[in-house]
Design an enzyme around this catalytic site. Structure first.
Site, PDB file in Angstrom:
ATOM      1  CG  ASN A  16      65.964  74.923  45.734  1.00 36.49           C
ATOM      2  OD1 ASN A  16      67.072  75.418  45.841  1.00 36.49           O
ATOM      3  ND2 ASN A  16      64.871  75.552  46.125  1.00 36.49           N
ATOM      4  CB  CYS A  17      68.078  68.947  45.020  1.00 37.91           C
ATOM      5  SG  CYS A  17      68.404  67.215  44.729  1.00 37.91           S
ATOM      6  N   PRO A  18      65.826  68.297  42.576  1.00 43.24           N
ATOM      7  CG  PRO A  18      64.737  66.597  41.324  1.00 43.24           C
ATOM      8  CD  PRO A  18      64.501  67.658  42.396  1.00 43.24           C
TER       9      PRO A  18
END
Length: 78
Positions: A16-18
């Site tokens: 997941n981000c980042p």
């Protein structure tokens, strides 16, 4: 438009981000200009993240697709 041939494919599924952006940035740094990096992602935020990333870095988002619930990106290094 069909996807270009990739010089390197990186599977970022489950990240997941980042992390997808950070891993893509690292992979692109190791590639010569003009080569294509294919990314496989599952984070639903990655389409807008990679559009912004390419705008900011000057790399080209050559192709984008969704397949079997995964987001596929082909980025040409500038």
């Amino acid at each position: 438009m069909s996807a270009p041939d990739a010089n390197l494919t990186v599977d970022l599924s489950g990240l997941n981000c980042p992390l997808p952006i950070l891993r893509a940035k690292k992979a692109l740094a190791d590639l010569p200009s003009g080569t294509v990096l294919q990314l496989i992602c599952t984070d639903p935020g990655t389409p807008s993240d990679f559009e912004a990333f390419c705008r900011q870095t000057g790399h080209a988002l050559s192709h984008y697709a969704v397949q079997d619930g995964k987001f596929l990106f082909w980025i040409t290094r500038r």
